[in-house]
Design a protein around this motif. Sequence first.
Motif, PDB file in Angstrom:
ATOM      1  N   VAL A   1       0.855  -1.191   0.000  1.00 24.58           N
ATOM      2  CA  VAL A   1       0.000   0.000   0.000  1.00 24.58           C
ATOM      3  C   VAL A   1       0.887   1.237   0.000  1.00 24.58           C
ATOM      4  CG1 VAL A   1      -1.804   1.259   1.209  1.00 24.58           C
ATOM      5  CG2 VAL A   1      -1.752  -1.243   1.347  1.00 24.58           C
ATOM      6  N   LEU A   2       0.734   2.074  -1.020  1.00 27.33           N
ATOM      7  CA  LEU A   2       1.446   3.354  -1.071  1.00 27.33           C
ATOM      8  C   LEU A   2       0.462   4.467  -0.772  1.00 27.33           C
ATOM      9  CD1 LEU A   2       3.750   3.784  -4.203  1.00 27.33           C
ATOM     10  CD2 LEU A   2       4.318   2.880  -1.958  1.00 27.33           C
ATOM     11  N   ASP A   3       0.933   5.477  -0.046  1.00 26.42           N
ATOM     12  CA  ASP A   3       0.124   6.670   0.175  1.00 26.42           C
ATOM     13  C   ASP A   3       1.080   7.837   0.351  1.00 26.42           C
ATOM     14  OD1 ASP A   3      -2.055   8.262   0.525  1.00 26.42           O
ATOM     15  OD2 ASP A   3      -2.823   7.239   2.309  1.00 26.42           O
ATOM     16  N   LEU A   4       0.799   8.938  -0.311  1.00 28.44           N
ATOM     17  CA  LEU A   4       1.638  10.140  -0.209  1.00 28.44           C
ATOM     18  C   LEU A   4       3.131   9.818  -0.383  1.00 28.44           C
ATOM     19  CD1 LEU A   4      -0.180  11.872   2.796  1.00 28.44           C
ATOM     20  CD2 LEU A   4      -0.317  12.512   0.377  1.00 28.44           C
ATOM     21  N   GLY A   5       3.436   8.993  -1.353  1.00 25.51           N
ATOM     22  CA  GLY A   5       4.819   8.730  -1.709  1.00 25.51           C
ATOM     23  C   GLY A   5       5.584   7.822  -0.768  1.00 25.51           C
ATOM     24  N   ALA A   6       4.855   7.228   0.190  1.00 24.92           N
ATOM     25  CA  ALA A   6       5.533   6.339   1.135  1.00 24.92           C
ATOM     26  C   ALA A   6       4.785   5.015   1.223  1.00 24.92           C
ATOM     27  CB  ALA A   6       5.598   6.995   2.514  1.00 24.92           C
ATOM     28  N   LYS A   7       5.518   3.975   1.595  1.00 26.72           N
ATOM     29  CA  LYS A   7       4.879   2.675   1.788  1.00 26.72           C
ATOM     30  C   LYS A   7       4.197   2.672   3.148  1.00 26.72           C
ATOM     31  CE  LYS A   7       7.159  -1.153   2.889  1.00 26.72           C
ATOM     32  NZ  LYS A   7       8.177  -2.203   2.757  1.00 26.72           N
ATOM     33  N   ARG A   8       2.916   2.373   3.158  1.00 27.91           N
ATOM     34  CA  ARG A   8       2.200   2.314   4.432  1.00 27.91           C
ATOM     35  C   ARG A   8       2.234   0.916   5.022  1.00 27.91           C
ATOM     36  NH1 ARG A   8       2.652   7.132   5.845  1.00 27.91           N
ATOM     37  NH2 ARG A   8       2.057   8.513   4.145  1.00 27.91           N
ATOM     38  N   PHE A   9       2.289  -0.078   4.127  1.00 27.67           N
ATOM     39  CA  PHE A   9       2.141  -1.451   4.574  1.00 27.67           C
ATOM     40  C   PHE A   9       2.559  -2.356   3.437  1.00 27.67           C
ATOM     41  CE2 PHE A   9      -0.290  -5.348   5.271  1.00 27.67           C
ATOM     42  CZ  PHE A   9      -0.148  -5.525   6.634  1.00 27.67           C
ATOM     43  N   ASP A  10       3.182  -3.480   3.737  1.00 27.62           N
ATOM     44  CA  ASP A  10       3.221  -4.551   2.741  1.00 27.62           C
ATOM     45  C   ASP A  10       3.189  -5.894   3.430  1.00 27.62           C
ATOM     46  OD1 ASP A  10       5.958  -4.592   3.486  1.00 27.62           O
ATOM     47  OD2 ASP A  10       6.587  -5.205   1.476  1.00 27.62           O
ATOM     48  N   GLY A  11       2.688  -6.888   2.724  1.00 24.43           N
ATOM     49  CA  GLY A  11       2.519  -8.209   3.313  1.00 24.43           C
ATOM     50  C   GLY A  11       1.821  -9.118   2.321  1.00 24.43           C
ATOM     51  N   PRO A  12       1.543 -10.354   2.746  1.00 27.16           N
ATOM     52  CA  PRO A  12       0.839 -11.276   1.858  1.00 27.16           C
ATOM     53  C   PRO A  12      -0.487 -10.670   1.385  1.00 27.16           C
ATOM     54  CG  PRO A  12       1.630 -12.415   3.822  1.00 27.16           C
ATOM     55  CD  PRO A  12       1.863 -10.947   4.045  1.00 27.16           C
ATOM     56  N   ALA A  13      -0.798 -10.865   0.104  1.00 28.75           N
ATOM     57  CA  ALA A  13      -1.985 -10.220  -0.470  1.00 28.75           C
ATOM     58  C   ALA A  13      -3.253 -10.605   0.287  1.00 28.75           C
ATOM     59  CB  ALA A  13      -2.105 -10.591  -1.949  1.00 28.75           C
ATOM     60  N   ASP A  14      -3.340 -11.871   0.704  1.00 25.79           N
ATOM     61  CA  ASP A  14      -4.582 -12.277   1.384  1.00 25.79           C
ATOM     62  C   ASP A  14      -4.705 -11.619   2.759  1.00 25.79           C
ATOM     63  OD1 ASP A  14      -2.503 -13.818   2.301  1.00 25.79           O
ATOM     64  OD2 ASP A  14      -3.465 -15.758   1.933  1.00 25.79           O
ATOM     65  N   SER A  15      -3.571 -11.329   3.379  1.00 27.49           N
ATOM     66  CA  SER A  15      -3.670 -10.668   4.680  1.00 27.49           C
ATOM     67  C   SER A  15      -4.062  -9.199   4.512  1.00 27.49           C
ATOM     68  CB  SER A  15      -2.376 -10.815   5.485  1.00 27.49           C
ATOM     69  OG  SER A  15      -1.406  -9.918   5.014  1.00 27.49           O
ATOM     70  N   ILE A  16      -3.683  -8.595   3.401  1.00 26.43           N
ATOM     71  CA  ILE A  16      -4.120  -7.220   3.133  1.00 26.43           C
ATOM     72  C   ILE A  16      -5.621  -7.194   2.863  1.00 26.43           C
ATOM     73  CG2 ILE A  16      -3.941  -5.285   1.515  1.00 26.43           C
ATOM     74  CD1 ILE A  16      -1.022  -5.760   1.339  1.00 26.43           C
ATOM     75  N   LEU A  17      -6.065  -8.174   2.094  1.00 25.68           N
ATOM     76  CA  LEU A  17      -7.498  -8.247   1.793  1.00 25.68           C
ATOM     77  C   LEU A  17      -8.316  -8.454   3.068  1.00 25.68           C
ATOM     78  CD1 LEU A  17      -7.367 -10.366  -1.475  1.00 25.68           C
ATOM     79  CD2 LEU A  17      -8.503  -8.149  -1.262  1.00 25.68           C
ATOM     80  N   ALA A  18      -7.719  -9.145   4.040  1.00 21.06           N
ATOM     81  CA  ALA A  18      -8.447  -9.468   5.266  1.00 21.06           C
ATOM     82  C   ALA A  18      -8.254  -8.424   6.364  1.00 21.06           C
ATOM     83  CB  ALA A  18      -8.003 -10.841   5.767  1.00 21.06           C
ATOM     84  N   ASN A  19      -7.413  -7.431   6.129  1.00 21.18           N
ATOM     85  CA  ASN A  19      -7.104  -6.445   7.164  1.00 21.18           C
ATOM     86  C   ASN A  19      -8.184  -5.350   7.193  1.00 21.18           C
ATOM     87  OD1 ASN A  19      -6.069  -3.963   8.290  1.00 21.18           O
ATOM     88  ND2 ASN A  19      -4.023  -4.869   8.251  1.00 21.18           N
ATOM     89  N   PRO A  20      -8.967  -5.264   8.289  1.00 27.23           N
ATOM     90  CA  PRO A  20     -10.105  -4.340   8.310  1.00 27.23           C
ATOM     91  C   PRO A  20      -9.695  -2.877   8.129  1.00 27.23           C
ATOM     92  CG  PRO A  20      -9.973  -5.624  10.369  1.00 27.23           C
ATOM     93  CD  PRO A  20      -8.805  -6.017   9.538  1.00 27.23           C
ATOM     94  N   GLU A  21      -8.531  -2.504   8.679  1.00 27.44           N
ATOM     95  CA  GLU A  21      -8.127  -1.108   8.590  1.00 27.44           C
ATOM     96  C   GLU A  21      -7.775  -0.721   7.150  1.00 27.44           C
ATOM     97  OE1 GLU A  21      -4.777   1.778  10.569  1.00 27.44           O
ATOM     98  OE2 GLU A  21      -4.982  -0.264  11.321  1.00 27.44           O
ATOM     99  N   ILE A  22      -7.014  -1.606   6.495  1.00 32.02           N
ATOM    100  CA  ILE A  22      -6.649  -1.339   5.100  1.00 32.02           C
ATOM    101  C   ILE A  22      -7.896  -1.365   4.230  1.00 32.02           C
ATOM    102  CG2 ILE A  22      -5.405  -2.272   3.118  1.00 32.02           C
ATOM    103  CD1 ILE A  22      -3.215  -3.131   4.997  1.00 32.02           C
ATOM    104  N   HIS A  23      -8.773  -2.266   4.584  1.00 30.44           N
ATOM    105  CA  HIS A  23     -10.033  -2.394   3.884  1.00 30.44           C
ATOM    106  C   HIS A  23     -10.780  -1.083   3.891  1.00 30.44           C
ATOM    107  CE1 HIS A  23     -13.265  -4.870   2.394  1.00 30.44           C
ATOM    108  NE2 HIS A  23     -12.335  -5.798   2.278  1.00 30.44           N
ATOM    109  N   GLU A  24     -10.923  -0.556   5.093  1.00 31.96           N
ATOM    110  CA  GLU A  24     -11.647   0.693   5.313  1.00 31.96           C
ATOM    111  C   GLU A  24     -10.982   1.836   4.535  1.00 31.96           C
ATOM    112  OE1 GLU A  24     -14.304   1.350   7.207  1.00 31.96           O
ATOM    113  OE2 GLU A  24     -14.157   3.525   6.915  1.00 31.96           O
TER     114      GLU A  24
END
Length: 248
Positions: free
Chosen positions: A209-232
């Motif tokens: 996940v990139l936002d404002l030119g910085a990486k906010r998060f990275d990890g397995p794709a399924d864990s990103i899909l399941a992460n409520p905060e990233i989801h929101e």
Amino acid sequence: MALLELRDVHAGYGSGPDILTGITLDVDEGATTCVIGPNGAGKSTMLKAIVGLVRVRSGEVRLDGQRLNDLRPDQILDRGVCFVPTDRSLFPEMSVRENLVMAGYSIDDKALLGSRIDEVLEMFPVLAERRSERARTLSGGQQQMATLARAWIVRPRVLMVDEPSMGLAPQVTEQVFDVIRGFRETGMTVLLVEQNARKGLECSQWGCVLDLGAKRFDGPADSILANPEIHELYLGRQANGNGSASDG
Ligand SMILES: Nc1ncnc2c1ncn2[C@@H]1O[C@H](COP(=O)(O)OP(=O)(O)OP(=O)(O)O)[C@@H](O)[C@H]1O
Ligand SMILES: [Mg+2]
């Protein structure tokens, strides 16, 4: 060691401010990595910095441990890093087949090039059907297929695709993602940027996940899909914006 490594990469345009403000990312060999994030986050800039279209001001981009920063875009392409921009960049007045031949201009072995062209025409029946027609007469989806077919002919070590689903109907988008999945099954390393975050992550193993030119998060794709905060923050709105099912 990852195949492609970004280490604290700062990059920007001309004399303007840094757009990328220190990105560190590992792109693993043989996997599909999907980069998501809001408009203006710097996703396209990141791909352009990797291939030398935007200057890396500090930090390092490495392929197989070897620094790419100081190379020209054509030298980076020669190393096997292929960038497919959003505009699909076919030669509009050339036939579909000529576009495929042009993609392989750097392949000296003409028999090999011929067999790869035959192979892609088999993989993409719609291109085979329209091989003699000018590229500009293709639909958006067919143009995207032709663009991916061009990349397949080159067999890049890393294929970077910027928003392949841009402007395509959901059904056609599905076909495009199927092609990208197929590439991955052959062992190709893919770095995908997608506005259609859910679909992009669903066909990837790793997400960033990139936002404002910085990486906010990275990890397995399924864990990103399941992460409520990233989801929101990053998935709900975009999924709705693409006309897919509402997140509630
Ligand atoms: N050629 C350019 N010259 C100057 N600034 C640019 C240029 N291209 C992009 N930018 C700026 O860089 C920032 C990041 O843009 P970028 O296109 O990388 O974002 P993105 O994440 O790809 O967005 P989108 O989802 O809209 O494609 C934006 O603020 C944009 O205005
Ligand atoms: Mg972009």
